[in-house]
Design a protein around this motif. Structure first.
Motif, mmCIF file in Angstrom:
data_model
loop_
_atom_site.group_PDB
_atom_site.id
_atom_site.type_symbol
_atom_site.label_atom_id
_atom_site.label_comp_id
_atom_site.label_asym_id
_atom_site.label_seq_id
_atom_site.Cartn_x
_atom_site.Cartn_y
_atom_site.Cartn_z
ATOM 1 N N MET A 565 0.821 -1.210 0.000
ATOM 2 C CA MET A 565 0.000 0.000 0.000
ATOM 3 C C MET A 565 0.857 1.262 0.000
ATOM 4 S SD MET A 565 -2.878 -1.335 2.735
ATOM 5 C CE MET A 565 -3.778 0.205 2.794
ATOM 6 N N LYS A 566 2.061 1.176 0.536
ATOM 7 C CA LYS A 566 2.948 2.340 0.567
ATOM 8 C C LYS A 566 3.623 2.584 -0.781
ATOM 9 C CE LYS A 566 4.070 2.227 5.503
ATOM 10 N NZ LYS A 566 5.155 2.061 6.506
ATOM 11 N N ALA A 567 3.630 1.577 -1.633
ATOM 12 C CA ALA A 567 4.261 1.742 -2.946
ATOM 13 C C ALA A 567 3.552 2.838 -3.737
ATOM 14 C CB ALA A 567 4.229 0.418 -3.704
ATOM 15 N N LEU A 568 4.334 3.635 -4.458
ATOM 16 C CA LEU A 568 3.782 4.766 -5.192
ATOM 17 C C LEU A 568 3.045 4.293 -6.436
ATOM 18 C CD1 LEU A 568 6.731 7.309 -4.931
ATOM 19 C CD2 LEU A 568 4.743 7.037 -3.427
ATOM 20 N N GLY A 569 1.894 4.918 -6.692
ATOM 21 C CA GLY A 569 1.111 4.583 -7.867
ATOM 22 C C GLY A 569 1.509 5.439 -9.053
ATOM 23 N N ARG A 570 0.655 5.441 -10.087
ATOM 24 C CA ARG A 570 0.956 6.184 -11.296
ATOM 25 C C ARG A 570 0.997 7.690 -11.057
ATOM 26 N NH1 ARG A 570 -3.246 3.068 -15.385
ATOM 27 N NH2 ARG A 570 -2.305 0.961 -15.212
ATOM 28 N N ASP A 571 0.233 8.148 -10.092
ATOM 29 C CA ASP A 571 0.195 9.585 -9.822
ATOM 30 C C ASP A 571 1.281 10.024 -8.852
ATOM 31 O OD1 ASP A 571 -0.751 8.275 -7.622
ATOM 32 O OD2 ASP A 571 -2.634 9.396 -7.464
ATOM 33 N N GLY A 572 2.188 9.088 -8.496
ATOM 34 C CA GLY A 572 3.267 9.426 -7.587
ATOM 35 C C GLY A 572 2.862 9.438 -6.125
ATOM 36 N N LYS A 573 1.659 8.993 -5.824
ATOM 37 C CA LYS A 573 1.178 8.952 -4.443
ATOM 38 C C LYS A 573 1.046 7.491 -4.016
ATOM 39 C CE LYS A 573 -1.478 13.222 -4.977
ATOM 40 N NZ LYS A 573 -2.831 13.841 -4.903
ATOM 41 N N PRO A 574 1.107 7.236 -2.709
ATOM 42 C CA PRO A 574 0.945 5.853 -2.244
ATOM 43 C C PRO A 574 -0.333 5.238 -2.796
ATOM 44 C CG PRO A 574 1.632 7.259 -0.439
ATOM 45 C CD PRO A 574 1.347 8.175 -1.588
ATOM 46 N N CYS A 577 -5.193 1.090 -0.800
ATOM 47 C CA CYS A 577 -6.011 -0.083 -1.114
ATOM 48 C C CYS A 577 -6.094 -0.326 -2.611
ATOM 49 C CB CYS A 577 -7.419 0.082 -0.551
ATOM 50 S SG CYS A 577 -7.468 0.251 1.250
ATOM 51 N N GLU A 578 -5.905 0.739 -3.402
ATOM 52 C CA GLU A 578 -6.030 0.602 -4.852
ATOM 53 C C GLU A 578 -4.864 -0.173 -5.461
ATOM 54 O OE1 GLU A 578 -8.444 4.041 -6.833
ATOM 55 O OE2 GLU A 578 -6.920 4.941 -5.523
ATOM 56 N N ALA A 579 -3.927 -0.587 -4.643
ATOM 57 C CA ALA A 579 -2.885 -1.477 -5.134
ATOM 58 C C ALA A 579 -3.502 -2.798 -5.585
ATOM 59 C CB ALA A 579 -1.841 -1.717 -4.046
ATOM 60 N N CYS A 580 -4.627 -3.162 -4.971
ATOM 61 C CA CYS A 580 -5.303 -4.402 -5.343
ATOM 62 C C CYS A 580 -6.751 -4.166 -5.768
ATOM 63 C CB CYS A 580 -5.288 -5.399 -4.186
ATOM 64 S SG CYS A 580 -3.633 -5.872 -3.634
ATOM 65 N N HIS A 581 -7.411 -3.186 -5.162
ATOM 66 C CA HIS A 581 -8.836 -2.973 -5.366
ATOM 67 C C HIS A 581 -9.074 -1.722 -6.211
ATOM 68 C CE1 HIS A 581 -9.665 -5.988 -2.243
ATOM 69 N NE2 HIS A 581 -8.686 -5.414 -1.543
ATOM 70 N N SER A 582 -10.331 -1.527 -6.604
ATOM 71 C CA SER A 582 -10.724 -0.326 -7.337
ATOM 72 C C SER A 582 -12.054 0.153 -6.792
ATOM 73 C CB SER A 582 -10.836 -0.627 -8.837
ATOM 74 O OG SER A 582 -11.968 -1.449 -9.089
ATOM 75 N N THR A 583 -12.457 1.348 -7.181
ATOM 76 C CA THR A 583 -13.728 1.888 -6.717
ATOM 77 C C THR A 583 -14.920 1.275 -7.445
ATOM 78 O OG1 THR A 583 -13.515 3.714 -8.297
ATOM 79 C CG2 THR A 583 -12.696 4.089 -6.052
ATOM 80 N N ASN A 585 -15.671 -2.037 -7.567
ATOM 81 C CA ASN A 585 -16.223 -3.063 -6.702
ATOM 82 C C ASN A 585 -15.109 -3.548 -5.792
ATOM 83 O OD1 ASN A 585 -17.043 -5.809 -5.764
ATOM 84 N ND2 ASN A 585 -18.816 -5.395 -7.066
ATOM 85 N N TRP A 586 -15.448 -3.776 -4.534
ATOM 86 C CA TRP A 586 -14.419 -4.207 -3.586
ATOM 87 C C TRP A 586 -13.805 -5.534 -4.019
ATOM 88 C CZ3 TRP A 586 -11.267 -2.719 0.026
ATOM 89 C CH2 TRP A 586 -10.704 -3.650 0.898
ATOM 90 N N LYS A 587 -14.599 -6.413 -4.629
ATOM 91 C CA LYS A 587 -14.111 -7.724 -5.035
ATOM 92 C C LYS A 587 -13.387 -7.699 -6.381
ATOM 93 C CE LYS A 587 -17.630 -10.215 -2.411
ATOM 94 N NZ LYS A 587 -18.721 -11.202 -2.453
ATOM 95 N N ASP A 588 -13.295 -6.525 -6.964
ATOM 96 C CA ASP A 588 -12.545 -6.388 -8.219
ATOM 97 C C ASP A 588 -11.056 -6.363 -7.901
ATOM 98 O OD1 ASP A 588 -11.543 -5.842 -10.703
ATOM 99 O OD2 ASP A 588 -12.088 -3.721 -10.680
ATOM 100 N N LEU A 589 -10.363 -7.497 -8.114
ATOM 101 C CA LEU A 589 -8.939 -7.633 -7.777
ATOM 102 C C LEU A 589 -8.076 -7.687 -9.039
ATOM 103 C CD1 LEU A 589 -9.273 -10.299 -4.944
ATOM 104 C CD2 LEU A 589 -8.977 -7.839 -4.685
ATOM 105 N N SER A 590 -8.571 -7.043 -10.089
ATOM 106 C CA SER A 590 -7.834 -7.102 -11.357
ATOM 107 C C SER A 590 -6.462 -6.437 -11.258
ATOM 108 C CB SER A 590 -8.674 -6.449 -12.460
ATOM 109 O OG SER A 590 -8.975 -5.099 -12.123
ATOM 110 N N ARG A 591 -6.252 -5.569 -10.278
ATOM 111 C CA ARG A 591 -4.965 -4.897 -10.130
ATOM 112 C C ARG A 591 -3.950 -5.742 -9.364
ATOM 113 N NH1 ARG A 591 -6.627 1.400 -8.751
ATOM 114 N NH2 ARG A 591 -8.012 1.714 -10.539
ATOM 115 N N PHE A 592 -4.427 -6.835 -8.776
ATOM 116 C CA PHE A 592 -3.511 -7.678 -7.999
ATOM 117 C C PHE A 592 -2.873 -8.716 -8.919
ATOM 118 C CE2 PHE A 592 -2.761 -11.541 -5.472
ATOM 119 C CZ PHE A 592 -1.823 -11.030 -4.590
ATOM 120 N N ASP A 593 -1.536 -8.782 -8.921
ATOM 121 C CA ASP A 593 -0.787 -9.722 -9.759
ATOM 122 C C ASP A 593 -0.129 -10.756 -8.860
ATOM 123 O OD1 ASP A 593 0.603 -11.106 -11.626
ATOM 124 O OD2 ASP A 593 1.835 -9.418 -12.313
#
Length: 727
Positions: A565-574, A577-583, A585-593
């Motif tokens: 969660m502390k890893a920086l995203g595309r916008d340069g900010k930590p 939760c969006e490291a794995c989830h998206s807005t 749906n909570w069960k949308d884990l398409s970002r998790f590899d």
């Protein structure tokens, strides 16, 4: 011993045997009759009587199904009844009150035959049954059910002899409250027979009472006063004596009789007059309580003025408070003020003459053109600059100081017209009532001139500058006019599922957030208590220091993915939760590899449910409770060893030597390289199970063992000459 079960419903009879031996005392049977019936039963064939024999041939029970045997027993019984009239089928003699019910043929007068004992007391005692059905009386208060006689035997036991008393009670110690009629006052000392007398029992109640001597009954007495007492008013005042009298003193009606409920309430000095002063005796020499004239004072009082004020009534000048206290309003009956230059209207009609005409000088001219000729300026000159110089009649009239005539239309002519919710406010909500110090000239340029800052300075800075009208209107504080379009201009744009979230789900009071460090200083920390009311501290938070998911949402993983969660995203900010989830749906884990973890999912593992590896503790069923960092990495940590550890190396079975994650079967085992028995020719097509047949028990299961395996041809092919070793 033989037992006869009577089909008519009486209890089973225990009959003595032929030799007279009786293990249990016979009940409800004469001895001679019992012996004779026993002999008849014993001389009958068991098959014809439905009897059964025990192992040694002794009769045990008889249901008497045979019609001939039943008739024979009935004839014998009737014959013996006449021969033994001195005996009875009864547990004992009835009490004297029930002696007329003696005899075997009268049992059903009190009992219902068959099964459990059922009594019929209320069939005779109809007066008790009537009171039970009406839910009143002593027996009802004892808990006896209406229509039921089963409870009677708890207190009234019969079959105990002729002189046995069915009723046991002491009138001296009896608690009369149990009847539903409490003896109060002088009633408490009256003897029972004074009230419980035959002449006090109504005809309707008498018809229900079976006892001939009514002097011996205590039921049926009506509870009205006129039952025992003569009505001195001859029914003129109704049957309810208790509305005026009590049980302690008949003549004392104070505290019970309320004269204010009559057509002539007693007020002033009239309340102190004794009753007999007005209620004088009539032709029958009894006090009169009805038909007394009272419309005029001279119905009781003589006119001390001898008619000099006629046709005026006494009430024009006097009241019941005191004869000597004269009211000046009565003068208006003689003097017509409407014929003067100042007719008295509204509240002015109730003003005492001396309030305007000081010292009773009616000839002195008075100023009356303006209200302030008599009244002081209650507003301390706040309206002197108005065109009418603050004349009272502009807002008030003679009908009353309140309500004011200054309405919404009049307010629209001021610098602040009232609109929306403001139009429904009481004047005192803005013009706070302080008597003569009430202010009507108040500030109104900004909302905060009247209203508290509900948002606690959160919008004090630019671009809002506490201008409430940017989000609210006078039509109502809620709903706010702050739209989704305006929300896009904030630091936190709403996307996907956040668009459907209620404002109050995120913008909650400061106390609802786990840490004050997430909130702006103006909301999280108060250096001193605010001057506003106590509810002010419950304002919702609209500005957040931290816009990450955990500001509103709890971390369900309890910090397992803190580094991710502390890893920086595309916008340069930590990433949070969006490291794995998206807005979406909570069960949308398409970002998790999963490939970036220590255990990449390949082959059949890609189709395995997450919970199959990430198991919740304590037999839990929710994946969210699992410890994802503790997932197993080795085959034997998830899969059981089907080979009974025969291929284990240092306590670990290297499954990958023969299998892969793509598919468990077929095995990748190379028989030619890893065994001394290379598969050649026809052996290549032979199934493994045709050669490997050795099963052994391992930890309660049968496991196929691959060693040792027979290698000679004869071991598999037997005596076939083709496979015998040549000499």
């Amino acid at each position: 011993m033989a037992t006869l079960k009577n089909r008519v419903g009486l209890a089973a009879y225990t009959l003595p045997t032929e030799d007279g031996a009786v293990k249990e005392p016979p009940v409800f049977v004469w001895p001679k009759l019992a012996k004779r019936v026993s002999l008849v039963i014993q001389n009958s064939a068991p098959q014809s009587r439905g009897c059964t024999d025990d192992k040694n041939g002794t009769l045990r029970a008889c249901d008497v199904p045979s019609m001939s045997v039943c008739k024979l027993l009935l004839i014998l019984t009737l014959a013996l009844l006449s021969a033994t009239a001195g005996a009875q089928i009864s547990p004992g003699s009835l009490a004297r009150a029930h002696k007329d019910l003696e005899g075997a043929t009268l049992c059903t007068s009190c009992h219902k035959l068959g099964g459990e004992p059922v009594f019929k007391c209320l069939d005779c005692h109809t007066e008790i049954a009537f009171h039970l059905s009406a839910h009143k009386g002593l027996h009802f208060l004892y808990g006896i059910r209406p229509g039921s006689s089963q409870e009677c035997v708890k207190c009234h036991s019969d079959h105990n002899g002729l002189d046995f008393p069915l009723i046991k009670w002491d009138p001296k110690t009896f608690d009369h409250r149990q009847t539903g009629y409490t003896l109060e006052g002088k009633h408490a000392g009256v003897e029972c027979t004074k009230c419980h007398a035959p002449e006090h029992i109504p005809a309707a109640e008498r018809a229900l009472i079976k006892i001939k001597d009514l002097n011996r009954t205590f039921v049926g007495v009506a509870q009205t006063c006129a039952t025992c007492h003569k009505d001195p008013h001859s029914g003129r005042l109704g049957p309810n004596c208790a509305q005026c009298h009590n049980f302690t003193d008949w003549k004392n009606v104070s505290g019970t009789f309320d004269h204010s409920k009559t057509r002539y309430p007693l007020t002033g000095m009239h309340a102190q007059v004794k009753c007999e002063k007005c209620h004088t005796p009539g032709p029958d020499k009894q006090p009169r309580y009805l038909g007394l004239p009272f419309s005029k004072c001279n119905n009781c009082h003589s006119d001390p003025h001898k008619g000099s004020f006629a046709p005026q009534t006494c009430q024009s000048c006097h009241t019941t408070a005191s004869w000597k206290r004269v009211i000046t309003t009565g003068l208006s009956q003689n003097f017509d003020h409407s014929k003067t230059k100042y007719p008295l209207l509204g509240k002015h009609q109730t003003v005492a003459c001396g309030a305007c005409h000081a010292n009773g000088d009616f000839k002195k001219p008075l100023q009356f053109a303006k209200c302030m000729d008599c009244h002081k300026d209650a507003h301390n000159g706040q309206f002197v600059k108005r065109p009418d110089a603050g004349e009272c009649s502009s807002c008030h009239d003679v009908n009353g100081w309140k309500p004011s005539k200054f309405d919404l239309k009049a307010h629209a002519s001021t610098q602040y017209p009232l609109e929306g919710k403001h139009a429904k406010l009481e004047c005192a909500q803005c013009h706070i009532a302080k008597g003569k110090d009430t202010l009507y000239k108040i500030k109104f340029g900004r909302c905060l001139d009247c209203h508290h800052d509900e948002h606690q300075t959160q919008f004090a800075a630019a671009p809002w500058l506490n201008q409430c009208e940017q989000c609210h209107s006078v039509e109502g504080f809620k709903p706010s006019s702050f739209s989704l379009a305006k929300h896009k201009q904030t630091r936190f744009q709403l996307t996907n599922s956040h668009l459907a979230v209620l404002c109050s789900d995120c913008h909650k009071p400061a106390s609802a957030f786990p840490s004050a460090t997430l909130l702006p200083a103006s909301v999280a920390v108060q250096a001193a208590p605010p001057p506003e009311p106590s509810h002010y501290g419950t304002t919702a938070v609209y500005h957040f220091q931290d816009l990450s998911c955990t500001t509103c949402h709890q971390d369900p993983h309890r910090g397992q993915f803190t580094d991710r969660m502390k890893a920086l995203g595309r916008d340069g900010k930590p990433a949070g939760c969006e490291a794995c989830h998206s807005t979406k749906n909570w069960k949308d884990l398409s970002r998790f590899d999963h490939a970036k973890t220590k255990f990449a999912l390949v082959g059949a593992h890609r189709a395995v449910a997450c919970m199959d590896c990430h198991k919740p503790p304590n037999m839990g069923t929710k994946l969210i409770d699992a410890d994802f960092t503790a997932a197993p990495l080795k085959c034997d940590e998830c899969h059981a060893d089907p080979h009974g550890r025969q291929f284990a190396k240092t306590d670990i079975t290297p499954c990958a030597d023969c299998h892969n994650s793509a598919k468990w079967k077929p095995s990748t085992f190379d028989h030619d390289k890893r065994t001394p028995f290379a598969l050649a020719g026809a052996h290549k097509t032979v199934r493994c199970s045709d050669c490997h047949k050795l099963f052994r028990a391992f930890e309660g299961k049968q496991v196929l063992y691959y060693k040792p395996t027979l290698k000679d041809c004869k071991d598999c092919h037997g005596a076939d000459a083709r496979f015998q070793q040549k000499s």
